[in-house]
Design a protein around this motif. Structure first.
Motif, PDB file in Angstrom:
ATOM      1  N   GLU A  63       0.822  -1.216   0.000  1.00 36.58           N
ATOM      2  CA  GLU A  63       0.000   0.000   0.000  1.00 36.58           C
ATOM      3  C   GLU A  63       0.852   1.261   0.000  1.00 36.58           C
ATOM      4  OE1 GLU A  63      -2.778  -0.200   3.248  1.00 36.58           O
ATOM      5  OE2 GLU A  63      -3.685  -2.049   2.484  1.00 36.58           O
ATOM      6  N   VAL A  64       1.955   1.231   0.737  1.00 37.09           N
ATOM      7  CA  VAL A  64       2.796   2.427   0.868  1.00 37.09           C
ATOM      8  C   VAL A  64       3.679   2.644  -0.360  1.00 37.09           C
ATOM      9  CG1 VAL A  64       4.716   3.449   2.185  1.00 37.09           C
ATOM     10  CG2 VAL A  64       2.796   2.388   3.383  1.00 37.09           C
ATOM     11  N   PHE A  65       4.259   1.573  -0.895  1.00 40.30           N
ATOM     12  CA  PHE A  65       5.280   1.745  -1.933  1.00 40.30           C
ATOM     13  C   PHE A  65       4.833   1.417  -3.357  1.00 40.30           C
ATOM     14  CE2 PHE A  65       7.799   1.141   1.988  1.00 40.30           C
ATOM     15  CZ  PHE A  65       8.458   2.357   1.983  1.00 40.30           C
ATOM     16  N   LYS A  66       3.830   0.580  -3.530  1.00 36.39           N
ATOM     17  CA  LYS A  66       3.399   0.185  -4.881  1.00 36.39           C
ATOM     18  C   LYS A  66       2.952   1.414  -5.663  1.00 36.39           C
ATOM     19  CE  LYS A  66       1.935  -3.613  -7.318  1.00 36.39           C
ATOM     20  NZ  LYS A  66       3.025  -4.157  -8.051  1.00 36.39           N
ATOM     21  N   GLY A  67       3.523   1.595  -6.839  1.00 36.64           N
ATOM     22  CA  GLY A  67       3.177   2.722  -7.686  1.00 36.64           C
ATOM     23  C   GLY A  67       3.990   3.972  -7.391  1.00 36.64           C
ATOM     24  N   ARG A  68       4.656   3.999  -6.240  1.00 35.63           N
ATOM     25  CA  ARG A  68       5.489   5.155  -5.886  1.00 35.63           C
ATOM     26  C   ARG A  68       6.963   4.889  -6.171  1.00 35.63           C
ATOM     27  NH1 ARG A  68       1.545   4.888  -1.889  1.00 35.63           N
ATOM     28  NH2 ARG A  68       0.198   6.715  -1.833  1.00 35.63           N
ATOM     29  N   VAL A  69       7.354   3.626  -6.072  1.00 34.68           N
ATOM     30  CA  VAL A  69       8.712   3.210  -6.436  1.00 34.68           C
ATOM     31  C   VAL A  69       8.585   2.023  -7.387  1.00 34.68           C
ATOM     32  CG1 VAL A  69       9.756   4.027  -4.272  1.00 34.68           C
ATOM     33  CG2 VAL A  69       8.994   1.660  -4.431  1.00 34.68           C
ATOM     34  N   SER A  70       9.681   1.684  -8.014  1.00 34.97           N
ATOM     35  CA  SER A  70       9.655   0.593  -8.991  1.00 34.97           C
ATOM     36  C   SER A  70       9.211  -0.722  -8.350  1.00 34.97           C
ATOM     37  CB  SER A  70      11.040   0.427  -9.617  1.00 34.97           C
ATOM     38  OG  SER A  70      11.982   0.102  -8.619  1.00 34.97           O
ATOM     39  N   ASP A  71       8.656  -1.595  -9.186  1.00 32.68           N
ATOM     40  CA  ASP A  71       8.196  -2.902  -8.693  1.00 32.68           C
ATOM     41  C   ASP A  71       9.353  -3.693  -8.088  1.00 32.68           C
ATOM     42  OD1 ASP A  71       5.636  -2.298  -9.471  1.00 32.68           O
ATOM     43  OD2 ASP A  71       5.723  -3.452 -11.348  1.00 32.68           O
ATOM     44  N   GLU A  72      10.553  -3.533  -8.654  1.00 33.80           N
ATOM     45  CA  GLU A  72      11.723  -4.257  -8.126  1.00 33.80           C
ATOM     46  C   GLU A  72      11.994  -3.851  -6.681  1.00 33.80           C
ATOM     47  OE1 GLU A  72      12.740  -3.722 -12.590  1.00 33.80           O
ATOM     48  OE2 GLU A  72      11.839  -2.502 -11.021  1.00 33.80           O
ATOM     49  N   LEU A  73      11.923  -2.554  -6.388  1.00 38.73           N
ATOM     50  CA  LEU A  73      12.192  -2.097  -5.021  1.00 38.73           C
ATOM     51  C   LEU A  73      11.049  -2.463  -4.073  1.00 38.73           C
ATOM     52  CD1 LEU A  73      14.017   1.324  -5.422  1.00 38.73           C
ATOM     53  CD2 LEU A  73      14.928  -0.842  -4.628  1.00 38.73           C
ATOM     54  N   THR A  74       9.823  -2.392  -4.552  1.00 43.08           N
ATOM     55  CA  THR A  74       8.695  -2.828  -3.722  1.00 43.08           C
ATOM     56  C   THR A  74       8.865  -4.304  -3.379  1.00 43.08           C
ATOM     57  OG1 THR A  74       7.246  -1.205  -4.769  1.00 43.08           O
ATOM     58  CG2 THR A  74       6.185  -2.988  -3.563  1.00 43.08           C
ATOM     59  N   GLY A  75       9.224  -5.112  -4.370  1.00 41.67           N
ATOM     60  CA  GLY A  75       9.472  -6.534  -4.141  1.00 41.67           C
ATOM     61  C   GLY A  75      10.651  -6.765  -3.206  1.00 41.67           C
ATOM     62  N   PHE A  76      11.677  -5.941  -3.350  1.00 39.80           N
ATOM     63  CA  PHE A  76      12.856  -6.066  -2.496  1.00 39.80           C
ATOM     64  C   PHE A  76      12.502  -5.778  -1.038  1.00 39.80           C
ATOM     65  CE2 PHE A  76      16.820  -4.323  -0.649  1.00 39.80           C
ATOM     66  CZ  PHE A  76      17.619  -5.454  -0.786  1.00 39.80           C
ATOM     67  N   ILE A  77      11.731  -4.727  -0.806  1.00 32.35           N
ATOM     68  CA  ILE A  77      11.309  -4.404   0.564  1.00 32.35           C
ATOM     69  C   ILE A  77      10.434  -5.526   1.110  1.00 32.35           C
ATOM     70  CG2 ILE A  77       9.985  -2.783   1.993  1.00 32.35           C
ATOM     71  CD1 ILE A  77      10.926  -0.583   0.001  1.00 32.35           C
ATOM     72  N   SER A  78       9.576  -6.076   0.274  1.00 35.76           N
ATOM     73  CA  SER A  78       8.744  -7.211   0.694  1.00 35.76           C
ATOM     74  C   SER A  78       9.619  -8.405   1.079  1.00 35.76           C
ATOM     75  CB  SER A  78       7.781  -7.608  -0.420  1.00 35.76           C
ATOM     76  OG  SER A  78       6.875  -6.561  -0.679  1.00 35.76           O
ATOM     77  N   LEU A  79      10.678  -8.648   0.309  1.00 33.77           N
ATOM     78  CA  LEU A  79      11.617  -9.736   0.623  1.00 33.77           C
ATOM     79  C   LEU A  79      12.278  -9.498   1.978  1.00 33.77           C
ATOM     80  CD1 LEU A  79      13.221 -12.297  -0.306  1.00 33.77           C
ATOM     81  CD2 LEU A  79      14.928 -10.696  -1.174  1.00 33.77           C
ATOM     82  N   ILE A  80      12.692  -8.273   2.230  1.00 34.28           N
ATOM     83  CA  ILE A  80      13.326  -7.932   3.504  1.00 34.28           C
ATOM     84  C   ILE A  80      12.360  -8.211   4.663  1.00 34.28           C
ATOM     85  CG2 ILE A  80      14.160  -5.980   4.898  1.00 34.28           C
ATOM     86  CD1 ILE A  80      15.377  -4.860   2.282  1.00 34.28           C
ATOM     87  N   VAL A  81      11.095  -7.845   4.478  1.00 39.80           N
ATOM     88  CA  VAL A  81      10.083  -8.096   5.512  1.00 39.80           C
ATOM     89  C   VAL A  81       9.865  -9.598   5.678  1.00 39.80           C
ATOM     90  CG1 VAL A  81       7.630  -7.802   6.098  1.00 39.80           C
ATOM     91  CG2 VAL A  81       8.952  -5.854   5.233  1.00 39.80           C
ATOM     92  N   THR A  82       9.760 -10.316   4.571  1.00 34.95           N
ATOM     93  CA  THR A  82       9.540 -11.767   4.606  1.00 34.95           C
ATOM     94  C   THR A  82      10.662 -12.487   5.345  1.00 34.95           C
ATOM     95  OG1 THR A  82       8.334 -11.657   2.516  1.00 34.95           O
ATOM     96  CG2 THR A  82       9.171 -13.820   3.163  1.00 34.95           C
ATOM     97  N   LYS A  83      11.894 -12.035   5.133  1.00 38.21           N
ATOM     98  CA  LYS A  83      13.061 -12.678   5.751  1.00 38.21           C
ATOM     99  C   LYS A  83      13.369 -12.128   7.151  1.00 38.21           C
ATOM    100  CE  LYS A  83      14.224 -15.251   2.200  1.00 38.21           C
ATOM    101  NZ  LYS A  83      14.290 -16.690   2.255  1.00 38.21           N
ATOM    102  N   ASP A  84      12.440 -11.333   7.711  1.00 41.42           N
ATOM    103  CA  ASP A  84      12.607 -10.743   9.047  1.00 41.42           C
ATOM    104  C   ASP A  84      13.886  -9.915   9.172  1.00 41.42           C
ATOM    105  OD1 ASP A  84      10.217 -11.768  10.163  1.00 41.42           O
ATOM    106  OD2 ASP A  84      11.198 -13.724  10.427  1.00 41.42           O
TER     107      ASP A  84
END
Length: 183
Positions: A63-84
Motif C-alpha cells: 500500500e505504501v510503496f506500490k506505484g510510488r517506487v519501482s516494482d523491483e524495489l517494492t518486491g525487495f522491501i517485501s523480501l526484507i520483511v519476509t526474511k525478518d
C-alpha cells in the motif's frame, strides 16, 4: 552480523540495479524511501511489531510503496520483511547508496569545524579533496563542533584527517605527561 546482512542484501539490490541499468533510478527511489522512513518512525514500529502478522506487514508495504517506487524495489522491501530483516533496512539501503556512489566516483566527506565555514572556504575544501582523494565529485556534509576550538576534522569513509586544535592540545598534553613520567 548487521554489517553482513546489510552487505548481503545491499549487494543483491546493487547487482540488480547494475544488471538492469537502473542505478540512477534505484538511487533516487532509495533516497526517497529513506526520507519517508526517517519522517515516519511509526512505520518501523509496525514493521518490527512482533504481534503483527507478516502478511499484514507485506500488505502495508504494498500500500505504501506500490506505484510510488519501482516494482523491483517494492518486491525487495517485501523480501526484507519476509526474511525478518526489516530492522536492518536503513543499513541495507545505505549500503546500496554507498556502492552506487563508489561506482560513480562520488566521494562523501564529513567536515567538522569549530565555527561555521564561509562558502568560499567550503569550496576550497571541496576542491582540495577532489584534487587529493581521486573522486570525480564530492558530496559534502558540514557540521560545527565548538569543542574543536579551531581547525578541521575531515572524514571520508574510514579515513580521518584531524587538524583540530583540541586534538593537538591533547597530543601535546600526553607528550608532556610522558616527559614528566620519564624524569
Amino acid at each position: 552480523m548487521a554489517k553482513l546482512i546489510s552487505k548481503t542484501y545491499g549487494e543483491a539490490i546493487f547487482e540488480l540495479a547494475v544488471s538492469e541499468n537502473k542505478t540512477d533510478i534505484f538511487m533516487e527511489e532509495i533516497q526517497m524511501i529513506l526520507q519517508v522512513l526517517d519522517e515516519n518512525p511509526q512505520f518501523a514500529e509496525i514493521m518490527n511489531h512482533p504481534k503483527i502478522m507478516k502478511e499484514e506487514k507485506l500488505q502495508v508495504v504494498a500500500e505504501v510503496f506500490k506505484g510510488r517506487v519501482s516494482d523491483e524495489l517494492t518486491g525487495f522491501i517485501s523480501l526484507i520483511v519476509t526474511k525478518d530483516r526489516y530492522s536492518s533496512i536503513k543499513e541495507i539501503l545505505n549500503y546500496f547508496l554507498d556502492q552506487v556512489k563508489s561506482l560513480k566516483g562520488i566521494g562523501v566527506a564529513y567536515v567538522t569545524s569549530a565555527i561555521p565555514l564561509r562558502e568560499e572556504q567550503c569550496k576550497a575544501i571541496e576542491e582540495k579533496l577532489l584534487a587529493t582523494a581521486g573522486f570525480k565529485t564530492m558530496e559534502m556534509h558540514y557540521s560545527v563542533d565548538e569543542k574543536l576550538i579551531g581547525g578541521l576534522v575531515i572524514r571520508i569513509g574510514d579515513r580521518v584527517v584531524d587538524s583540530s586544535i583540541a586534538t593537538k592540545l591533547g597530543t601535546l598534553e600526553r607528550q608532556l605527561l610522558k616527559i614528566q613520567l620519564n624524569n
